[in-house]
Design a protein around this motif. Structure first.
Motif, PDB file in Angstrom:
ATOM      1  N   MET A  19       0.944  -1.130  -0.012  1.00 38.55           N
ATOM      2  CA  MET A  19      -0.246   0.291  -0.186  1.00 38.55           C
ATOM      3  C   MET A  19       0.898   1.525  -0.191  1.00 38.55           C
ATOM      4  N   SER A  20       1.954   1.116   0.948  1.00 42.04           N
ATOM      5  CA  SER A  20       2.059   2.792   0.741  1.00 42.04           C
ATOM      6  C   SER A  20       3.912   2.644  -0.356  1.00 42.04           C
ATOM      7  N   ASP A  21       4.192   1.448  -0.963  1.00 46.79           N
ATOM      8  CA  ASP A  21       4.428   1.873  -2.326  1.00 46.79           C
ATOM      9  C   ASP A  21       3.716   2.901  -3.592  1.00 46.79           C
ATOM     10  N   ILE A  22       2.158   2.068  -3.603  1.00 48.58           N
ATOM     11  CA  ILE A  22       1.602   2.490  -4.604  1.00 48.58           C
ATOM     12  C   ILE A  22       1.265   4.508  -3.910  1.00 48.58           C
ATOM     13  N   ILE A  23       0.727   3.713  -3.364  1.00 46.62           N
ATOM     14  CA  ILE A  23       0.582   5.660  -2.956  1.00 46.62           C
ATOM     15  C   ILE A  23       1.445   6.727  -2.563  1.00 46.62           C
ATOM     16  N   GLN A  61       4.063   7.779  -4.323  1.00 46.05           N
ATOM     17  CA  GLN A  61       4.708   8.354  -5.565  1.00 46.05           C
ATOM     18  C   GLN A  61       3.845   9.441  -5.768  1.00 46.05           C
ATOM     19  N   TYR A  62       2.354   9.368  -4.657  1.00 44.19           N
ATOM     20  CA  TYR A  62       1.570  10.173  -4.862  1.00 44.19           C
ATOM     21  C   TYR A  62       1.898  11.419  -3.869  1.00 44.19           C
ATOM     22  N   LEU A  93      -2.264  13.188  -4.144  1.00 46.92           N
ATOM     23  CA  LEU A  93      -2.363  13.787  -4.880  1.00 46.92           C
ATOM     24  C   LEU A  93      -2.700  13.012  -6.045  1.00 46.92           C
ATOM     25  N   ILE A  94      -3.774  12.756  -6.728  1.00 44.81           N
ATOM     26  CA  ILE A  94      -2.836  11.523  -7.343  1.00 44.81           C
ATOM     27  C   ILE A  94      -3.936  13.063  -8.989  1.00 44.81           C
ATOM     28  N   THR A  95      -3.314  13.025  -9.807  1.00 44.04           N
ATOM     29  CA  THR A  95      -4.114  13.828 -10.235  1.00 44.04           C
ATOM     30  C   THR A  95      -4.691  12.941 -12.054  1.00 44.04           C
ATOM     31  N   TYR A 105      -6.995   3.946  -0.996  1.00 47.45           N
ATOM     32  CA  TYR A 105      -6.120   4.790   0.081  1.00 47.45           C
ATOM     33  C   TYR A 105      -5.788   5.598   0.616  1.00 47.45           C
ATOM     34  N   GLY A 106      -6.564   6.718   0.389  1.00 41.35           N
ATOM     35  CA  GLY A 106      -7.577   8.325   1.026  1.00 41.35           C
ATOM     36  C   GLY A 106      -6.654   8.912   0.500  1.00 41.35           C
ATOM     37  N   ALA A 107      -6.464   9.371  -0.646  1.00 41.19           N
ATOM     38  CA  ALA A 107      -5.668  10.248  -1.494  1.00 41.19           C
ATOM     39  C   ALA A 107      -6.871  12.220  -1.768  1.00 41.19           C
ATOM     40  N   LEU A 108      -6.557  12.636  -1.857  1.00 44.47           N
ATOM     41  CA  LEU A 108      -7.173  13.591  -3.113  1.00 44.47           C
ATOM     42  C   LEU A 108      -6.718  13.286  -4.753  1.00 44.47           C
ATOM     43  N   CYS A 109      -8.020  13.544  -4.963  1.00 44.52           N
ATOM     44  CA  CYS A 109      -8.327  12.768  -6.038  1.00 44.52           C
ATOM     45  C   CYS A 109      -8.542  13.826  -6.933  1.00 44.52           C
ATOM     46  N   TYR A 110      -7.952  14.275  -8.315  1.00 43.84           N
ATOM     47  CA  TYR A 110      -7.780  16.350  -9.031  1.00 43.84           C
ATOM     48  C   TYR A 110      -8.472  15.621  -9.816  1.00 43.84           C
ATOM     49  N   LEU A 111      -9.882  16.026 -10.551  1.00 39.50           N
ATOM     50  CA  LEU A 111     -10.030  15.448 -12.186  1.00 39.50           C
ATOM     51  C   LEU A 111      -9.789  16.901 -12.507  1.00 39.50           C
TER      52      LEU A 111
END
Length: 267
Positions: free
Chosen positions: A1-5, A7-8, A61-63, A99-105
């Motif tokens: 999980m930590s590796d996935i998130i 990077q953001y 933050l995932i954009t 995983y609890g990120a901000l998702c920015y569309l």
């Protein structure tokens, strides 16, 4: 999980100059996990603001840069075929919710309306994301927040958000900053002198007054940063303005002449 998130995560503080109470309002919205919509012209600082808030809140933050070819599967995920057979790969929206990120569309109206409806279950009291192809229901992480942006100047009957989508969000209006604030931003971002930064902003203000009178869009703060960066790199100011400010926004000879004249006025 930590590796996935991991990077953001934003490791260094983005420079953002607040112009009103947008930081406090966004923090309050995040505290109650209200989905947020940022409205304003291109290049006025919406994306930088989201980056700044993600850093300030300490959240990944995932954009996603939306486009008309984007499908619901591009957002939520799909099955992929590899040497071991089929495997599921979460899309950016699913990763953020899981995983609890901000998702920015970004520029969400560019996506088809049948694609954007997938965000509806995440933007009301349910806070869930159905993965119908996988038969899974993701319950959004407590840290998850959805943020969208668009340019109202581009909206039309063909490209606008449904009311059923708009009313799921709180909204913040963005515009180009006041002269002194924008001058400060340009000087900070490019290291040009305050005097040069002020001249660049004055040129932009002339162009913005022509929006709707020959120009579809005015000169953005982003474009001013490009021009300032060229000047710092040793490019003559007039040439820097021609390359970074005038030529990108119009092909009309008369409009180019008018903008070139504005450049000559200040440089």
């Amino acid at each position: 999980m930590s590796d996935i998130i991991s990077q953001y995560r934003i490791s260094t503080a983005p420079y953002y100059r607040p112009v009103a109470d947008e930081v406090e309002l966004f923090q309050a919205a995040y505290s109650v996990r209200m989905p947020m919509m940022l409205k304003g012209p291109t290049g006025c600082g919406k994306t930088r603001f989201v980056e700044y808030m993600a850093y300030t809140l300490g959240k990944p933050l995932i954009t996603v840069a939306c486009n008309e070819d984007m499908t619901a599967s591009d957002l939520v995920g799909r099955f992929l075929l590899d040497a071991q057979g089929t495997r599921w790969q979460d899309g950016p929206l699913a990763i953020a919710a899981r995983y609890g990120a901000l998702c920015y569309l970004d520029e969400v109206v560019e996506a088809r309306q049948d694609t954007t409806v997938v965000i509806h279950p995440l933007t009301d009291n349910r806070r869930v994301l159905p993965l119908e192809k996988k038969g899974e229901l993701i319950k959004a992480h407590s840290d998850f927040q959805l943020v969208i942006s668009y340019n109202p100047g581009y909206q039309s009957l063909m490209k606008d958000l449904k009311q059923s989508t708009k009313q799921r969000f709180g909204a913040l209006d963005f515009n180009y900053p006041a002269h002194e604030v924008e001058t400060e931003i340009i000087a900070h971002e490019t290291r040009v002198t305050v005097e040069v930064a002020s001249k660049l902003v004055s040129i932009a203000e002339r162009a913005r007054n022509l929006k709707g009178h020959g120009l579809d869009e005015g000169i953005s703060t982003r474009m001013l940063i490009y021009a300032g960066s060229l000047i710092v790199a040793g490019v003559d100011a007039k040439n820097a303005c021609r390359v970074a400010l005038v030529r990108p926004i119009t092909d009309d000879p008369d409009m180019r002449d008018a903008l070139d004249a504005a450049v000559m006025t200040f440089f």
